[in-house]
Design an enzyme around this catalytic site. Sequence first.
Site, PDB file in Angstrom:
ATOM      1  N   HIS A  18       0.808  -1.214   0.000  1.00  0.00           N
ATOM      2  CA  HIS A  18       0.000   0.000   0.000  1.00  0.00           C
ATOM      3  C   HIS A  18       0.846   1.270   0.000  1.00  0.00           C
ATOM      4  O   HIS A  18       0.458   2.267  -0.623  1.00  0.00           O
ATOM      5  CB  HIS A  18      -0.965  -0.025   1.179  1.00  0.00           C
ATOM      6  CG  HIS A  18      -2.014  -1.083   1.044  1.00  0.00           C
ATOM      7  ND1 HIS A  18      -2.698  -1.605   2.115  1.00  0.00           N
ATOM      8  CD2 HIS A  18      -2.489  -1.732  -0.055  1.00  0.00           C
ATOM      9  CE1 HIS A  18      -3.564  -2.517   1.690  1.00  0.00           C
ATOM     10  NE2 HIS A  18      -3.447  -2.610   0.372  1.00  0.00           N
ATOM     11  N   SER A  97      -6.635  -2.048  -1.152  1.00  0.00           N
ATOM     12  CA  SER A  97      -6.076  -1.354  -2.313  1.00  0.00           C
ATOM     13  C   SER A  97      -7.137  -0.623  -3.138  1.00  0.00           C
ATOM     14  O   SER A  97      -6.843   0.483  -3.647  1.00  0.00           O
ATOM     15  CB  SER A  97      -5.273  -2.323  -3.181  1.00  0.00           C
ATOM     16  OG  SER A  97      -6.010  -3.474  -3.503  1.00  0.00           O
ATOM     17  N   GLU A 115     -13.271  -8.859  -8.290  1.00  0.00           N
ATOM     18  CA  GLU A 115     -13.249  -9.780  -7.156  1.00  0.00           C
ATOM     19  C   GLU A 115     -14.148 -10.964  -7.475  1.00  0.00           C
ATOM     20  O   GLU A 115     -15.312 -10.788  -7.825  1.00  0.00           O
ATOM     21  CB  GLU A 115     -13.710  -9.083  -5.875  1.00  0.00           C
ATOM     22  CG  GLU A 115     -13.827  -9.986  -4.679  1.00  0.00           C
ATOM     23  CD  GLU A 115     -12.557 -10.798  -4.410  1.00  0.00           C
ATOM     24  OE1 GLU A 115     -12.678 -12.029  -4.207  1.00  0.00           O
ATOM     25  OE2 GLU A 115     -11.454 -10.198  -4.415  1.00  0.00           O
ATOM     26  N   ASP A 140     -13.270 -13.118 -12.424  1.00  0.00           N
ATOM     27  CA  ASP A 140     -11.862 -13.446 -12.306  1.00  0.00           C
ATOM     28  C   ASP A 140     -11.004 -12.308 -12.842  1.00  0.00           C
ATOM     29  O   ASP A 140     -11.211 -11.826 -13.971  1.00  0.00           O
ATOM     30  CB  ASP A 140     -11.579 -14.737 -13.086  1.00  0.00           C
ATOM     31  CG  ASP A 140     -10.111 -15.087 -13.081  1.00  0.00           C
ATOM     32  OD1 ASP A 140      -9.621 -15.569 -12.052  1.00  0.00           O
ATOM     33  OD2 ASP A 140      -9.447 -14.862 -14.113  1.00  0.00           O
ATOM     34  N   GLY A 141     -10.038 -11.880 -12.050  1.00  0.00           N
ATOM     35  CA  GLY A 141      -9.229 -10.730 -12.435  1.00  0.00           C
ATOM     36  C   GLY A 141      -8.316 -10.981 -13.610  1.00  0.00           C
ATOM     37  O   GLY A 141      -8.092 -10.086 -14.436  1.00  0.00           O
ATOM     38  N   ASP A 166      -2.725  -8.810  -7.356  1.00  0.00           N
ATOM     39  CA  ASP A 166      -2.467  -9.187  -5.967  1.00  0.00           C
ATOM     40  C   ASP A 166      -3.178 -10.500  -5.653  1.00  0.00           C
ATOM     41  O   ASP A 166      -4.129 -10.536  -4.871  1.00  0.00           O
ATOM     42  CB  ASP A 166      -2.943  -8.057  -5.044  1.00  0.00           C
ATOM     43  CG  ASP A 166      -2.716  -8.364  -3.577  1.00  0.00           C
ATOM     44  OD1 ASP A 166      -1.864  -9.217  -3.274  1.00  0.00           O
ATOM     45  OD2 ASP A 166      -3.406  -7.755  -2.740  1.00  0.00           O
TER      46      ASP A 166
END
EC number: 2.1.1.266
Length: 284
Positions: A18, A97, A115, A140-141, A166
């Site tokens: 961060h 984030s 997410e 799905d990212g 991440d």
Amino acid sequence: MNYRHAFHAGNHADVLKHVALLALCDALRAKPAACFALDTHAGRGLYQLDADAALRTGEAEGGVARLAGARDPGIARYLDAVAACRAAHGPQAYPGSPWLLAHALREQDRIACCELQPEEAAALKEVFRNDPRVAVHARDGYAAMKALLPPRAGEVRFARGLVLIDPPYEAQLEEFDTAIAALRDGLSRWPQATYALWYPIKLRRSLQPFYRTAAALDAKSVLAIELLVRPDDSPLRMNGSGLLILNAPWQFDTQFAPTMRAMRGALEEPAGGDARIEWLRAPA
């Protein structure tokens, strides 16, 4: 997928991720043109450190709680953001984030957050229900990178931006292969963006194949920043973490070095830690 970030919110890995994320956002803000940020594994966006999950692990006590009074400007920037989050959401709130991206970027900028877990995605949508800059995708990212890059808003194309990856690393070393493939594809779609991949460090020597593969990616530069809070000799625990930054902003390494030293000083355990900033491929 069983991972829940609520158990780890505010720990030493979050601090590194961060603090660096805010520094990258500030670099984007240095130019007036609008930019785009994609958070591929966004979580719920907002956490409470007095909730059962956070209290069960107590990891924030070894992370954000140790930074009170730090004088480094990069850490102070982060603590100011945490304070702003707590002013809005309560004295034990901790920003994920997505919240930090929304806090750091401007009215003309746009943010997409992905997410996969339904409960977490629903909570994320609630956090941003009144913020038109932020689009929340329950998906799905990695797949979203193919759909959302290069980014557009109507007829507007974004020349500048940031992609934060991440993942939870539930598959451990296999996740590195998936993430590298996503970076390779992302660079082919949006080569001028900055990409930041977070990764855990248990035994650093096990990451040598990852470093070699990352250095060969088709980016202008490949930078690794790593913070270890204890010696790198236990495969049974996360001793530290890193960010792989592709196309890092100009002079990011030298500007961020004092902050890395300050974080190590505040967070390392009595057995000793480490902090490094290393070009896996320096900019030409």
